[in-house]
Design a protein around this motif. Sequence first.
Motif, mmCIF file in Angstrom:
data_model
loop_
_atom_site.group_PDB
_atom_site.id
_atom_site.type_symbol
_atom_site.label_atom_id
_atom_site.label_comp_id
_atom_site.label_asym_id
_atom_site.label_seq_id
_atom_site.Cartn_x
_atom_site.Cartn_y
_atom_site.Cartn_z
ATOM 1 N N ARG A 128 0.818 -1.229 -0.057
ATOM 2 C CA ARG A 128 0.027 0.013 -0.067
ATOM 3 C C ARG A 128 0.814 1.281 -0.029
ATOM 4 O O ARG A 128 0.595 2.277 -0.534
ATOM 5 C CB ARG A 128 -1.046 0.108 1.250
ATOM 6 N N LEU A 129 1.894 1.169 0.776
ATOM 7 C CA LEU A 129 2.835 2.448 0.943
ATOM 8 C C LEU A 129 3.833 2.575 -0.408
ATOM 9 O O LEU A 129 4.239 3.445 -0.566
ATOM 10 C CB LEU A 129 3.590 2.567 2.182
ATOM 11 N N GLY A 130 4.046 1.475 -1.130
ATOM 12 C CA GLY A 130 5.022 1.365 -2.098
ATOM 13 C C GLY A 130 6.543 1.392 -1.794
ATOM 14 O O GLY A 130 7.147 1.989 -2.369
ATOM 15 N N ARG A 131 6.781 0.994 -0.450
ATOM 16 C CA ARG A 131 7.959 0.915 0.008
ATOM 17 C C ARG A 131 8.305 -0.532 0.694
ATOM 18 O O ARG A 131 7.518 -0.987 1.181
ATOM 19 C CB ARG A 131 8.404 2.120 0.481
ATOM 20 N N ILE A 132 9.634 -0.579 1.022
ATOM 21 C CA ILE A 132 10.221 -1.594 1.722
ATOM 22 C C ILE A 132 9.950 -1.465 3.271
ATOM 23 O O ILE A 132 10.360 -0.312 3.536
ATOM 24 C CB ILE A 132 11.688 -1.960 1.433
ATOM 25 N N LEU A 133 9.379 -2.367 3.941
ATOM 26 C CA LEU A 133 9.074 -2.078 5.516
ATOM 27 C C LEU A 133 9.970 -2.997 6.272
ATOM 28 O O LEU A 133 9.995 -4.194 5.825
ATOM 29 C CB LEU A 133 7.685 -2.210 6.044
ATOM 30 N N ALA A 154 7.612 -24.220 7.192
ATOM 31 C CA ALA A 154 7.527 -25.060 5.895
ATOM 32 C C ALA A 154 6.830 -24.083 4.735
ATOM 33 O O ALA A 154 7.135 -24.260 3.464
ATOM 34 C CB ALA A 154 6.960 -26.327 6.164
ATOM 35 N N LEU A 155 5.322 -23.624 5.123
ATOM 36 C CA LEU A 155 4.805 -22.860 4.094
ATOM 37 C C LEU A 155 5.514 -21.739 3.728
ATOM 38 O O LEU A 155 5.732 -21.295 2.547
ATOM 39 C CB LEU A 155 3.395 -22.551 4.516
ATOM 40 N N LEU A 156 6.271 -20.943 4.445
ATOM 41 C CA LEU A 156 6.992 -19.778 3.851
ATOM 42 C C LEU A 156 8.132 -20.212 3.335
ATOM 43 O O LEU A 156 8.409 -19.407 2.178
ATOM 44 C CB LEU A 156 7.577 -19.075 5.322
ATOM 45 N N ALA A 157 8.846 -21.441 3.511
ATOM 46 C CA ALA A 157 9.734 -21.740 2.869
ATOM 47 C C ALA A 157 9.407 -22.098 1.406
ATOM 48 O O ALA A 157 10.338 -22.007 0.410
ATOM 49 C CB ALA A 157 10.617 -23.017 3.295
ATOM 50 N N GLN A 158 8.200 -22.622 1.132
ATOM 51 C CA GLN A 158 7.525 -23.072 -0.171
ATOM 52 C C GLN A 158 7.277 -21.770 -1.020
ATOM 53 O O GLN A 158 7.193 -21.836 -2.278
ATOM 54 C CB GLN A 158 6.530 -23.828 -0.045
ATOM 55 N N ASP A 159 6.700 -20.606 -0.134
ATOM 56 C CA ASP A 159 6.420 -19.350 -0.700
ATOM 57 C C ASP A 159 7.010 -18.156 -0.571
ATOM 58 O O ASP A 159 6.706 -17.317 0.414
ATOM 59 C CB ASP A 159 4.874 -19.227 -0.561
ATOM 60 N N PRO A 160 8.393 -18.150 -0.555
ATOM 61 C CA PRO A 160 9.085 -17.035 -0.025
ATOM 62 C C PRO A 160 8.648 -15.482 -0.516
ATOM 63 O O PRO A 160 9.075 -14.534 0.157
ATOM 64 C CB PRO A 160 10.809 -17.278 -0.549
ATOM 65 N N ALA A 161 7.952 -15.680 -1.684
ATOM 66 C CA ALA A 161 7.275 -14.278 -2.134
ATOM 67 C C ALA A 161 6.285 -13.731 -1.042
ATOM 68 O O ALA A 161 6.191 -12.544 -1.224
ATOM 69 C CB ALA A 161 6.510 -14.561 -3.471
ATOM 70 N N ARG A 162 6.050 -14.454 -0.235
ATOM 71 C CA ARG A 162 5.242 -13.852 0.807
ATOM 72 C C ARG A 162 5.994 -12.637 1.724
ATOM 73 O O ARG A 162 5.311 -11.833 2.308
ATOM 74 C CB ARG A 162 4.510 -14.647 2.025
ATOM 75 N N LEU A 163 7.352 -12.806 1.643
ATOM 76 C CA LEU A 163 8.121 -11.638 2.290
ATOM 77 C C LEU A 163 8.376 -10.516 1.355
ATOM 78 O O LEU A 163 9.133 -9.434 1.747
ATOM 79 C CB LEU A 163 9.366 -12.238 2.629
ATOM 80 N N ASP A 164 8.101 -10.451 0.190
ATOM 81 C CA ASP A 164 8.169 -9.284 -0.819
ATOM 82 C C ASP A 164 7.527 -8.011 -0.097
ATOM 83 O O ASP A 164 6.360 -8.159 0.338
ATOM 84 C CB ASP A 164 7.444 -9.638 -2.010
ATOM 85 N N GLY A 165 8.445 -6.973 -0.060
ATOM 86 C CA GLY A 165 8.063 -5.859 0.752
ATOM 87 C C GLY A 165 8.664 -5.789 1.948
ATOM 88 O O GLY A 165 8.354 -4.666 2.585
ATOM 89 N N ILE A 166 9.179 -6.728 2.575
ATOM 90 C CA ILE A 166 9.694 -6.890 3.888
ATOM 91 C C ILE A 166 11.166 -6.916 3.647
ATOM 92 O O ILE A 166 11.634 -7.817 3.220
ATOM 93 C CB ILE A 166 8.861 -7.868 4.633
ATOM 94 N N GLY A 167 11.710 -5.921 4.491
ATOM 95 C CA GLY A 167 13.315 -5.940 4.307
ATOM 96 C C GLY A 167 13.372 -6.700 5.897
ATOM 97 O O GLY A 167 13.667 -5.820 6.825
ATOM 98 N N LEU A 168 14.046 -7.855 5.559
ATOM 99 C CA LEU A 168 14.179 -8.752 7.059
ATOM 100 C C LEU A 168 15.734 -8.040 7.719
ATOM 101 O O LEU A 168 16.708 -8.185 7.055
ATOM 102 C CB LEU A 168 14.388 -10.033 6.688
#
Length: 371
Positions: A128-133, A154-168
């Motif tokens: 929504r903000l258009g930036r990395i959080l 396991a689910l996150l490992a299968q779909d790491p795109a869920r982390l898109d937009g998040i700067g870990l």
Amino acid sequence: MTSSAIRDVSGAVLEIDLAAIGANWCTLRALHSAGPVAGVVKADAYGLGAAQVAPVLHAAGCRHFFVAHLAEAEAIRGLLPQHGPDATLLAVLSGLIPGTEALYAESGIVPVLGSLAEIDHWAAHARRLGRILPALLHVDTGMHRLGLDARELALLAQDPARLDGIGLRYVMTHLVSAELSDDPLNETQRRRFAQACAVLPATPRSLANSSGIFLGDAFASDLARPGAALYGINPTPDRPNPMRPAVRLRARVLQVREIPAGESVGYNAIWRAGRPSRIATACVGYADGWLRSQSGRGHALFDGAPVPLVGRVSMDLTTYDVTDHPAIGPGAWLELIGPDLPADAVAQAAGTNGYEILTSLGRRYARVYTA
């Protein structure tokens, strides 16, 4: 008002040695050569005053701070640099409560994400903000309170795109029994954490708490997160305390009275004098966080000598048997916590741990900060 004047008018004084807290952080930083050392200042810096402690830690070199709740972070955010070379990471361990996304994003406070739902909410807000959080990711390796469990991992490992937009910033876990150096669960958690990090995007790791720093090089990581050790609690209870004491608590004697053998003291008459006795009533009670569970078990110090706590701790008052201490009279000071009576020893008498002793200390004490 000077500290001596506070002592003159107050019934109980809590002295907090900020220099000792800063020195304890430096000790832990020297031990954890693998990476930075944070300062955990949750619960108002374990009851000692986050507004006073956090700047001292920052001055010592600390640049990572952890609290439990968003409100705690907001309370100290203005005391810590948010930009430039001295910018700090201020992270909230309890995670992202639904509806708080905008508050985190606007303030620069960093959530510790502990479920797939929290990841999805934070990623959606980033879109929504258009930036990395920024965020930390919490993986559960055995505590079973917060953090991604094995199924979610396991689910996150299968779909790491869920982390898109998040700067870990870090992946973290929390040790269950680090203060017990021979507990096999320590190694189990270390291994589980390594396995979890192996299936996640490459990210710096945060593993050791106060006691974990003393478990050896295998538990070193990119960021350690000590809390209790900063405030003088012993992180190695099977060994001498390597930390400097940071707290001194004293209470004034209000009255001393003589009672004959056989008379009781306090509520429910749980203690009776076995001899003619002198009983001192001190200006501290469970409303001040002086735990009722100490009744009949704890003691204070006077000139370094133990003075037994007798009867029940009541709301505002605690009674001590001073028969063997004729110098104690009205106005005398009893030491309740100090270098020779640490919070860990008080905790043992109360059937708890030093963490609860410190975090229970109330607001009625006159607080004196020394640097």
